[in-house]
Scaffold this motif. Structure first.
Motif, PDB file in Angstrom:
ATOM      1  N   LEU A  42       0.845  -1.191   0.000  1.00  0.00           N
ATOM      2  CA  LEU A  42       0.000   0.000   0.000  1.00  0.00           C
ATOM      3  C   LEU A  42       0.874   1.232   0.000  1.00  0.00           C
ATOM      4  O   LEU A  42       1.767   1.363   0.827  1.00  0.00           O
ATOM      5  N   LEU A  43       0.629   2.131  -0.947  1.00  0.00           N
ATOM      6  CA  LEU A  43       1.371   3.390  -0.956  1.00  0.00           C
ATOM      7  C   LEU A  43       0.801   4.327   0.098  1.00  0.00           C
ATOM      8  O   LEU A  43      -0.396   4.560   0.139  1.00  0.00           O
ATOM      9  N   LEU A  44       1.661   4.854   0.946  1.00  0.00           N
ATOM     10  CA  LEU A  44       1.250   5.841   1.926  1.00  0.00           C
ATOM     11  C   LEU A  44       1.655   7.203   1.414  1.00  0.00           C
ATOM     12  O   LEU A  44       2.831   7.488   1.285  1.00  0.00           O
ATOM     13  N   GLU A  88       5.626  10.028  -9.793  1.00  0.00           N
ATOM     14  CA  GLU A  88       4.568   9.957  -8.792  1.00  0.00           C
ATOM     15  C   GLU A  88       5.100   9.715  -7.384  1.00  0.00           C
ATOM     16  O   GLU A  88       4.357   9.837  -6.414  1.00  0.00           O
ATOM     17  N   PHE A  89       6.375   9.352  -7.274  1.00  0.00           N
ATOM     18  CA  PHE A  89       6.961   9.144  -5.955  1.00  0.00           C
ATOM     19  C   PHE A  89       7.357  10.482  -5.342  1.00  0.00           C
ATOM     20  O   PHE A  89       7.745  11.412  -6.046  1.00  0.00           O
ATOM     21  N   ARG A  90       7.269  10.556  -4.038  1.00  0.00           N
ATOM     22  CA  ARG A  90       7.614  11.772  -3.305  1.00  0.00           C
ATOM     23  C   ARG A  90       8.656  11.446  -2.232  1.00  0.00           C
ATOM     24  O   ARG A  90       8.647  10.356  -1.656  1.00  0.00           O
ATOM     25  N   ASP A  91       9.527  12.397  -1.960  1.00  0.00           N
ATOM     26  CA  ASP A  91      10.535  12.196  -0.927  1.00  0.00           C
ATOM     27  C   ASP A  91       9.864  11.964   0.428  1.00  0.00           C
ATOM     28  O   ASP A  91       8.848  12.604   0.752  1.00  0.00           O
ATOM     29  N   ALA A  92      10.423  11.024   1.202  1.00  0.00           N
ATOM     30  CA  ALA A  92       9.913  10.650   2.529  1.00  0.00           C
ATOM     31  C   ALA A  92       8.592   9.886   2.471  1.00  0.00           C
ATOM     32  O   ALA A  92       7.969   9.640   3.507  1.00  0.00           O
ATOM     33  N   GLN A  93       8.169   9.509   1.281  1.00  0.00           N
ATOM     34  CA  GLN A  93       6.983   8.663   1.131  1.00  0.00           C
ATOM     35  C   GLN A  93       7.329   7.267   1.656  1.00  0.00           C
ATOM     36  O   GLN A  93       8.493   6.881   1.744  1.00  0.00           O
ATOM     37  N   ARG A  94       6.298   6.520   2.040  1.00  0.00           N
ATOM     38  CA  ARG A  94       6.520   5.163   2.515  1.00  0.00           C
ATOM     39  C   ARG A  94       5.568   4.197   1.815  1.00  0.00           C
ATOM     40  O   ARG A  94       4.437   4.541   1.515  1.00  0.00           O
ATOM     41  N   ILE A 113       8.138  -1.450  11.128  1.00  0.00           N
ATOM     42  CA  ILE A 113       7.663  -0.135  11.542  1.00  0.00           C
ATOM     43  C   ILE A 113       8.183   0.166  12.942  1.00  0.00           C
ATOM     44  O   ILE A 113       8.067  -0.653  13.858  1.00  0.00           O
ATOM     45  N   GLY A 114       8.805   1.319  13.068  1.00  0.00           N
ATOM     46  CA  GLY A 114       9.410   1.689  14.335  1.00  0.00           C
ATOM     47  C   GLY A 114      10.823   1.176  14.496  1.00  0.00           C
ATOM     48  O   GLY A 114      11.493   1.451  15.484  1.00  0.00           O
ATOM     49  N   ASN A 159       3.385  -5.643   8.197  1.00  0.00           N
ATOM     50  CA  ASN A 159       3.717  -4.568   9.137  1.00  0.00           C
ATOM     51  C   ASN A 159       5.148  -4.053   8.965  1.00  0.00           C
ATOM     52  O   ASN A 159       5.842  -3.778   9.951  1.00  0.00           O
ATOM     53  N   LYS A 160       5.567  -3.928   7.724  1.00  0.00           N
ATOM     54  CA  LYS A 160       6.865  -3.333   7.422  1.00  0.00           C
ATOM     55  C   LYS A 160       6.657  -2.173   6.456  1.00  0.00           C
ATOM     56  O   LYS A 160       5.591  -2.039   5.849  1.00  0.00           O
ATOM     57  N   VAL A 161       7.676  -1.343   6.329  1.00  0.00           N
ATOM     58  CA  VAL A 161       7.585  -0.231   5.395  1.00  0.00           C
ATOM     59  C   VAL A 161       8.811  -0.209   4.496  1.00  0.00           C
ATOM     60  O   VAL A 161       9.897  -0.658   4.872  1.00  0.00           O
ATOM     61  N   ILE A 162       8.606   0.310   3.295  1.00  0.00           N
ATOM     62  CA  ILE A 162       9.691   0.537   2.348  1.00  0.00           C
ATOM     63  C   ILE A 162       9.790   2.048   2.170  1.00  0.00           C
ATOM     64  O   ILE A 162       8.832   2.691   1.753  1.00  0.00           O
ATOM     65  N   ASN A 163      10.923   2.590   2.537  1.00  0.00           N
ATOM     66  CA  ASN A 163      11.110   4.032   2.470  1.00  0.00           C
ATOM     67  C   ASN A 163      11.459   4.500   1.065  1.00  0.00           C
ATOM     68  O   ASN A 163      12.206   3.834   0.339  1.00  0.00           O
ATOM     69  N   VAL A 164      10.916   5.645   0.698  1.00  0.00           N
ATOM     70  CA  VAL A 164      11.171   6.256  -0.610  1.00  0.00           C
ATOM     71  C   VAL A 164      11.951   7.546  -0.413  1.00  0.00           C
ATOM     72  O   VAL A 164      11.614   8.351   0.458  1.00  0.00           O
TER      73      VAL A 164
END
Length: 209
Positions: free
Chosen positions: A18-20, A151-157, A207-208, A163-168
């Motif tokens: 899921l794009l945040l 479409e990607f933005r800095d600091a997007q996740r 996350i965290g 329950n993990k995130v991929i940093n952009v």
């Protein structure tokens, strides 16, 4: 049964990201369950990557002409620098998913990118008992929609279902880095989505963490 498995794997991929924000006769190695031919292929990929560390990304797929006539797997199979990705998707049995209608966004690491993993890490991913882990590694490289680099933005996740995130990260010169992997060949249009070639294996973090 195969169709049921395909549906399950496809559902995992589609719901897990899921794009945040904005956006045979082979012999088997009994210690790993990996066939000798697979091991030789992986070693060959690494050797090839070492011989051709400098890839001309501008010319990648140039000989194909219009890449929209190929699906994701056909595109990956067309280039000798992407054979490790092909081997791993075959081992995970998700090639049919990446041949399906989509649309998907897929970040494909080069063979040289997979060299950033140790031999033990690659062997572990290829072991039959670690198939779920392999699928999770690969699904971090797949989005269930079509996303271009603009479409990607800095600091997007990008959030995963486990329950993990991929940093952009987006640098001032608009270079996009996804989970530590830099997009080196963006926006390759295919029949079932868009492919971005990356220079590392994407890493998701807790996350965290």
């Amino acid at each position: 049964m195969k169709n049921k498995m395909l549906s399950q794997v496809s559902a995992v991929i589609v719901t897990s990201v899921l794009l945040l924000g904005c956006a045979s006769s082979d012999k088997v190695d009994e210690t790993t369950g990996t066939t000798i031919s697979e091991t030789q292929t992986m070693e060959g990929d690494a050797a090839e990557a070492g011989r051709s560390a400098e890839i001309n990304y501008n010319e990648m797929f140039e000989e194909l002409g219009n890449t929209r006539q190929f699906d994701i797997m056909a595109l990956a199979n067309s280039n000798q620098n992407l054979t490790t990705f092909v081997t791993l998707t075959e081992k995970a049995e998700i090639t049919d998913v990446l041949k399906s209608k989509g649309p998907f966004t897929v970040f494909i690491p080069t063979n040289a990118a997979f060299q950033h993993l140790s031999k033990n890490e690659l062997d572990e991913l290829l072991a039959p008992e670690n198939k779920v882990k392999l699928i999770k590694v690969l699904q971090a490289h797949i989005l269930p929609n079509k996303v271009y680099v603009t479409e990607f933005r800095d600091a997007q996740r990008i959030k995963t279902a486990d329950n993990k995130v991929i940093n952009v990260q987006v640098s001032p010169d608009k270079t996009v880095t996804i989970g530590g992997a830099k997009i080196v060949k963006p926006n390759v249009e295919v029949s079932n989505g868009v492919v971005h070639i990356v220079d590392d294996v994407i890493t998701a973090i807790a996350i965290g963490g």
